[in-house]
Write a protein that holds these residues in place. Structure first.
Motif, PDB file in Angstrom:
ATOM      1  N   LEU A 132       0.811  -1.217   0.000  1.00  0.00           N
ATOM      2  CA  LEU A 132       0.000   0.000   0.000  1.00  0.00           C
ATOM      3  C   LEU A 132       0.847   1.271   0.000  1.00  0.00           C
ATOM      4  O   LEU A 132       0.313   2.373  -0.178  1.00  0.00           O
ATOM      5  CB  LEU A 132      -0.918   0.012   1.236  1.00  0.00           C
ATOM      6  CG  LEU A 132      -1.935  -1.145   1.344  1.00  0.00           C
ATOM      7  CD1 LEU A 132      -2.738  -1.028   2.616  1.00  0.00           C
ATOM      8  CD2 LEU A 132      -2.855  -1.163   0.136  1.00  0.00           C
ATOM      9  N   HIS A 133       2.180   1.090   0.230  1.00  0.00           N
ATOM     10  CA  HIS A 133       3.047   2.265   0.300  1.00  0.00           C
ATOM     11  C   HIS A 133       3.104   2.959  -1.061  1.00  0.00           C
ATOM     12  O   HIS A 133       3.202   2.323  -2.104  1.00  0.00           O
ATOM     13  CB  HIS A 133       4.444   1.835   0.741  1.00  0.00           C
ATOM     14  CG  HIS A 133       5.398   2.985   0.884  1.00  0.00           C
ATOM     15  ND1 HIS A 133       5.161   4.048   1.717  1.00  0.00           N
ATOM     16  CD2 HIS A 133       6.607   3.224   0.279  1.00  0.00           C
ATOM     17  CE1 HIS A 133       6.153   4.900   1.633  1.00  0.00           C
ATOM     18  NE2 HIS A 133       7.058   4.412   0.762  1.00  0.00           N
ATOM     19  N   GLN A 134       3.020   4.334  -1.031  1.00  0.00           N
ATOM     20  CA  GLN A 134       3.049   5.155  -2.243  1.00  0.00           C
ATOM     21  C   GLN A 134       1.852   4.863  -3.154  1.00  0.00           C
ATOM     22  O   GLN A 134       1.961   4.885  -4.378  1.00  0.00           O
ATOM     23  CB  GLN A 134       4.372   4.956  -2.990  1.00  0.00           C
ATOM     24  CG  GLN A 134       5.577   5.510  -2.232  1.00  0.00           C
ATOM     25  CD  GLN A 134       6.857   5.411  -3.044  1.00  0.00           C
ATOM     26  OE1 GLN A 134       6.950   4.599  -3.960  1.00  0.00           O
ATOM     27  NE2 GLN A 134       7.848   6.231  -2.699  1.00  0.00           N
ATOM     28  N   GLU A 157      -2.684   4.165   1.048  1.00  0.00           N
ATOM     29  CA  GLU A 157      -1.795   4.116   2.205  1.00  0.00           C
ATOM     30  C   GLU A 157      -2.515   4.701   3.425  1.00  0.00           C
ATOM     31  O   GLU A 157      -3.211   5.709   3.323  1.00  0.00           O
ATOM     32  CB  GLU A 157      -0.516   4.885   1.904  1.00  0.00           C
ATOM     33  CG  GLU A 157       0.554   4.687   2.972  1.00  0.00           C
ATOM     34  CD  GLU A 157       1.906   5.221   2.529  1.00  0.00           C
ATOM     35  OE1 GLU A 157       2.891   4.976   3.241  1.00  0.00           O
ATOM     36  OE2 GLU A 157       1.968   5.880   1.461  1.00  0.00           O
ATOM     37  N   ASN A 158      -2.339   4.075   4.577  1.00  0.00           N
ATOM     38  CA  ASN A 158      -3.028   4.429   5.827  1.00  0.00           C
ATOM     39  C   ASN A 158      -4.556   4.289   5.680  1.00  0.00           C
ATOM     40  O   ASN A 158      -5.323   4.967   6.354  1.00  0.00           O
ATOM     41  CB  ASN A 158      -2.689   5.860   6.257  1.00  0.00           C
ATOM     42  CG  ASN A 158      -1.200   6.035   6.505  1.00  0.00           C
ATOM     43  OD1 ASN A 158      -0.554   5.115   7.057  1.00  0.00           O
ATOM     44  ND2 ASN A 158      -0.634   7.149   6.090  1.00  0.00           N
ATOM     45  N   ASN A 159      -4.969   3.403   4.796  1.00  0.00           N
ATOM     46  CA  ASN A 159      -6.399   3.162   4.566  1.00  0.00           C
ATOM     47  C   ASN A 159      -7.027   2.483   5.778  1.00  0.00           C
ATOM     48  O   ASN A 159      -6.441   1.559   6.353  1.00  0.00           O
ATOM     49  CB  ASN A 159      -6.558   2.267   3.316  1.00  0.00           C
ATOM     50  CG  ASN A 159      -8.010   1.984   3.028  1.00  0.00           C
ATOM     51  OD1 ASN A 159      -8.830   2.886   2.999  1.00  0.00           O
ATOM     52  ND2 ASN A 159      -8.317   0.708   2.837  1.00  0.00           N
ATOM     53  N   ARG A 160      -8.246   2.903   6.173  1.00  0.00           N
ATOM     54  CA  ARG A 160      -8.921   2.341   7.354  1.00  0.00           C
ATOM     55  C   ARG A 160     -10.256   1.707   7.029  1.00  0.00           C
ATOM     56  O   ARG A 160     -11.016   1.362   7.940  1.00  0.00           O
ATOM     57  CB  ARG A 160      -9.111   3.424   8.421  1.00  0.00           C
ATOM     58  CG  ARG A 160      -7.776   3.970   8.938  1.00  0.00           C
ATOM     59  CD  ARG A 160      -7.985   4.962  10.058  1.00  0.00           C
ATOM     60  NE  ARG A 160      -6.716   5.474  10.561  1.00  0.00           N
ATOM     61  CZ  ARG A 160      -6.597   6.391  11.521  1.00  0.00           C
ATOM     62  NH1 ARG A 160      -7.699   6.892  12.098  1.00  0.00           N
ATOM     63  NH2 ARG A 160      -5.403   6.797  11.918  1.00  0.00           N
ATOM     64  N   ILE A 161     -10.585   1.608   5.788  1.00  0.00           N
ATOM     65  CA  ILE A 161     -11.814   0.909   5.397  1.00  0.00           C
ATOM     66  C   ILE A 161     -11.408  -0.307   4.594  1.00  0.00           C
ATOM     67  O   ILE A 161     -10.287  -0.385   4.107  1.00  0.00           O
ATOM     68  CB  ILE A 161     -12.745   1.827   4.579  1.00  0.00           C
ATOM     69  CG1 ILE A 161     -12.083   2.233   3.254  1.00  0.00           C
ATOM     70  CG2 ILE A 161     -13.153   3.051   5.370  1.00  0.00           C
ATOM     71  CD1 ILE A 161     -12.997   3.035   2.340  1.00  0.00           C
ATOM     72  N   ASN A 168     -11.416  -3.564  -0.602  1.00  0.00           N
ATOM     73  CA  ASN A 168     -12.252  -3.731  -1.792  1.00  0.00           C
ATOM     74  C   ASN A 168     -13.287  -2.591  -1.884  1.00  0.00           C
ATOM     75  O   ASN A 168     -13.663  -2.155  -2.975  1.00  0.00           O
ATOM     76  CB  ASN A 168     -12.919  -5.100  -1.791  1.00  0.00           C
ATOM     77  CG  ASN A 168     -13.719  -5.349  -0.521  1.00  0.00           C
ATOM     78  OD1 ASN A 168     -13.572  -4.632   0.475  1.00  0.00           O
ATOM     79  ND2 ASN A 168     -14.575  -6.365  -0.543  1.00  0.00           N
ATOM     80  N   LYS A 169     -13.753  -2.073  -0.711  1.00  0.00           N
ATOM     81  CA  LYS A 169     -14.678  -0.934  -0.730  1.00  0.00           C
ATOM     82  C   LYS A 169     -13.942   0.347  -1.138  1.00  0.00           C
ATOM     83  O   LYS A 169     -14.503   1.220  -1.819  1.00  0.00           O
ATOM     84  CB  LYS A 169     -15.323  -0.764   0.635  1.00  0.00           C
ATOM     85  CG  LYS A 169     -16.326  -1.891   0.965  1.00  0.00           C
ATOM     86  CD  LYS A 169     -17.115  -1.584   2.214  1.00  0.00           C
ATOM     87  CE  LYS A 169     -18.165  -2.674   2.489  1.00  0.00           C
ATOM     88  NZ  LYS A 169     -18.993  -2.376   3.656  1.00  0.00           N
ATOM     89  N   ALA A 170     -12.655   0.437  -0.741  1.00  0.00           N
ATOM     90  CA  ALA A 170     -11.866   1.586  -1.166  1.00  0.00           C
ATOM     91  C   ALA A 170     -11.670   1.569  -2.686  1.00  0.00           C
ATOM     92  O   ALA A 170     -11.710   2.598  -3.354  1.00  0.00           O
ATOM     93  CB  ALA A 170     -10.515   1.575  -0.456  1.00  0.00           C
ATOM     94  N   SER A 195     -19.387  10.694   6.746  1.00  0.00           N
ATOM     95  CA  SER A 195     -18.190  11.517   7.000  1.00  0.00           C
ATOM     96  C   SER A 195     -16.939  10.823   6.462  1.00  0.00           C
ATOM     97  O   SER A 195     -16.047  11.473   5.889  1.00  0.00           O
ATOM     98  CB  SER A 195     -18.052  11.773   8.504  1.00  0.00           C
ATOM     99  OG  SER A 195     -17.944  10.548   9.197  1.00  0.00           O
ATOM    100  N   THR A 196     -16.862   9.530   6.633  1.00  0.00           N
ATOM    101  CA  THR A 196     -15.717   8.770   6.097  1.00  0.00           C
ATOM    102  C   THR A 196     -15.698   8.834   4.586  1.00  0.00           C
ATOM    103  O   THR A 196     -14.644   9.030   3.954  1.00  0.00           O
ATOM    104  CB  THR A 196     -15.796   7.317   6.568  1.00  0.00           C
ATOM    105  OG1 THR A 196     -15.833   7.280   7.992  1.00  0.00           O
ATOM    106  CG2 THR A 196     -14.576   6.524   6.088  1.00  0.00           C
TER     107      THR A 196
END
Length: 629
Positions: free
Chosen positions: A549-551, A555-559, A562-564, A592-593
């Protein structure tokens, strides 16, 4: 302080040596080891601070090379409380170890390399001794690390011993004196039984001679005595000698058992079992000799002929009441006990058994067996003499009776021969009829086998066609799914068919991110291995692990990833004009997310507006990578 305390908790144990310690056997936690599966690590790397804490504690009483294709580095730590002012050596016991390298410091702290092993000529050794010795370069006061690299095709016990030269000479003289006594007894027993064979002409003496000579060859091969005196310039013979000797021991031992105990007469079934075992042992020996000599290491298979011989002796002594078998059983009992103790010692399960008893248990067993088997042969000779005297008396008496019964017996024999002739003729006719029936049945079976082969070929052909259809169908489904993703806006369920879970999304990102090859962002190295998280890549040089996920935009995804993916897909299709309420409704995520992530994607779309121009529906995938990457 916590880190320092933790390091001290697992520090290697230091062995204290002074003038009162003539020898010390390193065991258990006194040795740490490191497996080198690549066989490429150098002493400079092993002794560096990077590898210092990678050595593992030894979990067994004595270390072993469990993976025979790897090299093993062993390290011991010694503290001389004062200058010893006398020569000392480091000794390795297991004589079948192929290659040993020792790295020991001198008075200036410079490590000196020494090599030895069963793969080298015996004349290349420092001391002309059956074990492997290295001269300690420095005995001045201080702490020293000694490193040893061991590699062997066979699994060996790495028994490391520190000895003064005085103790080494005393130990060597005592050991060689014991070997001289043992091999001298073999020569004496062989010569005695050779004279008995010449005088009596009984084959059991000849097989007994061959058996004990095979025992002597095996002991010389495993002890390293044969390498020292018989083939010092041919180390390759070490790989075959003990296997050949073991074959002769088991074969001549079983044949001697048959001859001594008259197994063919007293126990026909056991005689058949021994014959089958001899054939199987010969087949295995030929496979080891001409196909793969590495199979010689399966010495535990000798437990089978040993057990069969032991059981045969017990059966004939207990069931058939054959007196000479009692010494045979007693001799095999000691051999069996020595074999079990030897196996337990090799596996490291007998820490409370004295080292000499465990190491030489099989030798003691052979020695006691030879003595007791000689008693068994002598007992058999006495029994034969007694039988001959009784037979002579019976012959004289029987000759008187035979004169009277000769005529009547001849008449009875003639009648019985006639009856038996008729029975044989009748049986021959029955066998002929059975053969005819069997021939008919064989013809039917052949025709059925032909039909089955044809059916099998047809089934195989149909399976190949079905497999081709399945591959084509699977390829078409993937193409249709890709086309739908790029052609029309899909709902989340349809989109999930292409990216159903985290692994499929990570694989897509990894293929796109490292499409032109991997390069470490820390040191620039292009070689990698798998990381802790699937599809991460770890640099083999600096050990930096780069996240998939870097670059990327995730990156720093919290969901869920696959939804992202689907959120980026929707934002791109709607050109950033879809509301966060609509995204929340489609994705089942808080508004909000959705707003936060939509703003991030919209910003990237604005920055790459020129790059995305004219790329079509598949352009959403161009947003995920950082432009700098």
């Amino acid at each position: 302080m916590l880190v320092f305390g933790f390091g001290q908790l697992y520090a290697q144990k230091t062995i204290v040596i002074n003038d009162t310690v003539p020898e010390h056997i390193f065991k258990s936690d006194e040795i740490v080891c490191l497996e080198d599966a690549s066989n490429k690590l150098t002493f400079g790397e092993i002794s560096s601070s990077v590898f210092h804490n990678r050595f593992q504690k030894n979990i067994n009483y004595y270390p072993k090379n469990y993976n025979r294709s790897s090299s093993y580095w062993y390290r011991v730590k010694v503290n001389f409380t004062k200058d010893l002012n006398r020569a000392t050596v480091i000794e390795f016991f297991d004589q079948i170890t192929d290659h040993i390298e020792a790295y020991m410091p001198d008075d200036n702290g410079i490590y000196r390399q020494s090599k030895t092993g069963a793969d080298l000529n015996f004349t290349d050794r420092l001391y002309k001794h059956k074990n492997f010795e290295f001269l300690v370069n420095s005995t001045k006061k201080g702490e020293y690390y000694y490193y040893f690299k061991v590699k062997s095709k066979d699994q060996v016990n790495v028994i490391i011993v520190f000895r003064t030269v005085e103790r080494f000479i005393q130990y060597g003289l005592t050991e060689y004196f014991t070997y001289g006594f043992f091999y001298g007894m073999i020569v004496i027993f062989s010569f005695h039984n050779l004279l008995m064979f010449i005088a009596v002409k009984r084959r059991q003496y000849l097989f007994y001679i061959l058996y004990i000579l095979s025992v002597g060859l095996y002991e010389m091969s495993t002890d390293g005595i044969a390498f020292q005196y018989l083939w010092p310039k041919h180390p390759v013979w070490n790989e075959y000698a003990y296997g050949v000797a073991l074959y002769f021991i088991s074969s001549f031992g079983l044949i001697f058992t048959k001859e001594l105990l008259h197994v063919k007469v007293k126990a026909p079934r056991l005689n058949q079992l021994i014959n089958v075992l001899l054939i199987a042992r010969l087949a295995f020996f030929l496979l080891c000799l001409f196909y793969n000599n590495d199979w010689f290491k399966y010495k535990f298979l000798e437990f089978i002929p040993l057990s069969v011989g032991f059981y045969t002796g017990i059966y004939i002594w207990w069931k058939k009441q054959y007196r000479p078998a009692r010494f045979f059983v007693l001799g095999y009992f000691f051999l069996f006990l020595g074999f079990v103790i030897k196996v337990i010692h090799i596996l490291g399960w007998a820490r409370h058994i004295p080292g000499a008893l465990g190491y030489y248990s099989l030798t003691f067993g052979f020695l006691l067996e030879m003595v007791l088997l000689s008693f068994a042969i002598g007992d058999q000779v006495r029994l034969l003499k007694k039988k001959k005297e009784n037979a002579r008396k019976q012959i004289i008496k029987q000759m008187q009776v035979n004169a009277d019964l000769k005529d009547s017996i001849n008449r009875e024999l003639e009648v019985k021969v006639a009856e038996r002739t008729r029975e044989v003729q009748q049986q021959a006719e029955e066998l002929l009829q059975q053969n005819i029936t069997i021939e008919h049945q064989n013809e039917e079976l052949l025709s059925k086998n032909t039909l089955l082969e044809q059916q099998a070929e047809e089934i195989s052909r149909m399976n190949i066609l079905l497999e081709k259809d399945n591959i084509t169908l699977k390829t078409n489904i993937e193409k249709v799914t890709d086309a739908r993703v790029n052609a029309t806006e899909l709902d989340f369920d349809e989109f999930s068919q292409k990216y159903p879970d985290r692994d499929s999304c990570y694989k897509f990102l990894a293929d796109m991110k490292w499409e032109h090859g991997y390069k470490c962002i820390k040191c620039g190295n292009s070689s990698y291995c798998n990381g802790k998280v699937p599809f991460n890549r770890r640099c083999t040089k600096c050990a930096y692990e780069e996240s998939v996920l870097h670059q990327t935009i995730f990156e720093n995804n919290r969901i869920p990833i696959n939804k992202a993916f689907y959120l980026v897909y929707l934002m791109y299709n709607h050109k950033g004009a879809i509301s966060s309420h609509k995204l929340s409704e489609k994705l089942g995520i808080r508004q909000s997310t959705c707003w936060t992530y939509a703003a991030k994607v919209k910003k990237v779309m604005e920055e790459r507006k020129k790059d995305l121009k004219g790329v079509g529906k598949s352009g959403w995938s161009k947003l995920v990578l950082d432009k700098q990457a």
